[in-house]
Design a protein around this motif. Structure first.
Motif, short mmCIF file in Angstrom:
data_model
loop_
_atom_site.label_atom_id
_atom_site.label_comp_id
_atom_site.label_asym_id
_atom_site.label_seq_id
_atom_site.Cartn_x
_atom_site.Cartn_y
_atom_site.Cartn_z
N THR A 212 34.63 23.53 12.03
CA THR A 212 33.40 23.22 11.30
C THR A 212 32.98 24.36 10.37
OG1 THR A 212 32.09 24.01 13.17
CG2 THR A 212 32.57 21.64 13.07
N GLN B 159 31.48 20.29 9.09
CA GLN B 159 31.52 19.08 9.91
C GLN B 159 32.89 19.01 10.59
OE1 GLN B 159 31.94 15.34 7.44
NE2 GLN B 159 31.77 16.80 5.74
N ASN B 160 32.99 18.19 11.61
CA ASN B 160 34.25 18.01 12.33
C ASN B 160 35.00 16.84 11.70
OD1 ASN B 160 36.37 17.59 14.08
ND2 ASN B 160 35.12 17.70 15.94
#
Length: 469
Positions: free
Chosen positions: A430, A435-436
């Motif tokens: 991340t 974000q993943n």
């Protein structure tokens, strides 16, 4: 027809402003009733103002490239520059510029780092160190000279390449008012000045580095500050159409200045298509052995890949008129193929991971959301980027130029990891993407397939054929 005298000051004497703002003023003076002189302020202690003074403010602009399918190469002498002031040498002369009755505009390009709040800046310094500090001190001089006359406010049009540049400049100057404990009446007057958000778009290589005899031929003086640029010109200003009464750029034929209520889509278009196109093609081109942007447009594989990516993946991901986006994409491809501009992919590769996050990833995610599938070309470009950063595996000769922590991450992730593990660790980081990305449907699987093809094939072109037969 009566002339409209509207003078300007300009913070910055570099190539871009001289090939963009000063060129625009020159054309306004020639083609419209506008009659404007530009006084240039050197924003840093060291600069090229002394050389410009030697040339009495005159220099030549060479516009070279392809526009609307036609190769252009022309020359124009710029002579709209009036005073040239180094405030570090003559602070009083700098403040005197603020007392010009006809002063209307402030232009600037102090780089992205220029619009920043310096908490140590000093109102009493000669001059204040930061650009916002210098401009605030300048406006205070004008406020005092004209006793706070609201008819003497200025139109401030920054050209720095940051989002909401005018709003940020205004906010920093307002904060400096508090920091310097300036009176409330001045703060009120400051807010009546007009600050504009802008987007500028023109490639300006600067002083020619080859064929110098061609450029010098026929010049009326020894021009050591000649500047080259592409013919493409776009200046989007977020503001009211009333600005045209002062700045009649709508009357120009060859200079595209657009005044709009919201420049959001113009910024999105440039970042996703032009900048995104650059970022997409960089790792492929370098792994393919092609060192320049124009070289990519001469290579059948790279040209087809880039065109398909723009028209079939990036444009469908943007919520805007398709025809307008395709016209812009065509102009971008023309600009990329400009034979007069030698744009090295290695130089564009600086900070490629963060550039991919800002310029390309939104197209991937929006395409996935709208089409319910993963864009294959963008994903392949992402795989090429991961491979490019795995130098021990890819064995290319280009130096990686990025944050040390990012380079260290890829050094580590490529050690004793399978392709699937490289993909999983990269997408789930991340810190890279905010974000993943393993949570994006189908991305992990498609990226693994692309990276597997790249690591198992001899060339990047063969890898693409294996990935997308």
């Amino acid at each position: 027809m009566a002339r409209i005298t509207k003078d300007s000051i300009q913070f910055g004497e570099g190539n871009f402003l001289r090939a963009f703002v000063d060129y625009c003023i020159q054309i306004l003076n020639t083609e419209t009733p506008f009659d404007g002189k530009v006084s240039i302020v050197q924003p840093l202690p060291n600069g090229t103002l002394s050389e410009l003074k030697r040339q009495k403010g005159k220099y030549h602009l060479f516009q070279e490239g392809i526009l609307d399918g036609k190769t252009q190469r022309n020359r124009i002498q710029i002579d709209c520059i009036d005073q040239m002031i180094n405030p570090y040498e003559s602070f009083e002369s700098y403040l005197k510029l603020a007392e010009n009755e006809n002063l209307t505009f402030v232009f600037s390009n102090t780089t992205e780092a220029g619009i920043a709040h310096d908490e140590n800046d000093d109102f009493n310094a000669s001059p204040p160190q930061s650009f916002p500090g210098k401009l605030l001190r300048f406006l205070y001089q004008r406020y005092e000279k004209f006793n706070g006359d609201k008819d003497k406010v200025l139109h401030i049009i920054p050209c720095e390449l940051i989002d909401k540049n005018g709003s940020k400049l205004r906010d920093i100057m307002t904060a400096l008012c508090d920091q310097w404990q300036l009176e409330e009446d001045f703060k009120t007057w400051l807010k009546t000045n007009h600050f504009y958000n802008t987007l500028v778009d023109r490639i300006v290589p600067g002083f020619p580095t080859k064929d110098l005899d061609f450029y010098k031929k026929g010049l009326p003086f020894d021009d050591r500050l000649m500047v080259t640029s592409e013919p493409f010109f776009l200046w989007v200003i977020e503001g009211d159409q009333k600005l045209l009464e002062l700045f009649p750029v709508d009357q120009l034929k060859d200079v595209n200045v657009t005044i709009v209520p919201d420049l959001g889509i113009y910024r999105t278009r440039k970042v996703r298509i032009l900048n995104g196109g650059h970022t997409t093609i960089v790792p492929l081109g370098l792994l393919h052995g092609t060192p320049t942007v124009s070289g990519c447009l001469e290579d059948p594989f790279l040209k087809k890949f880039l065109s398909q990516t723009l028209y079939e993946e990036i444009i469908p991901s943007i919520d805007f008129d398709k025809e307008a986006l395709e016209d812009y994409a065509q102009s971008v491809l023309e600009r990329f193929s400009n034979p007069f501009i030698i744009h090295q992919l290695a130089s564009i590769s600086l900070n490629s991971i963060s550039k991919f996050k800002v310029r390309v990833l939104p197209s991937l995610l929006n395409y996935n959301k709208k089409q319910n599938k993963i864009p294959k070309n963008i994903t392949f470009a992402m795989a090429a980027l991961l491979y490019f950063y795995g130098k021990e595996v890819s064995q290319h000769q280009v130096a990686l130029k990025d944050d040390a922590s990012i380079i260290a991450f890829f050094d580590q992730v490529w050690k004793d990891s399978s392709v699937g593990e490289v993909v999983d660790k990269t997408l789930s980081n991340t810190a890279l993407w905010d974000q993943n990305l393993t949570e994006v449907p189908q991305l992990k699987e498609t990226l693994t397939q692309a990276l597997t093809a790249i690591t198992s094939q001899k060339t990047i072109a063969e890898a693409y054929q294996a990935f997308n037969p």
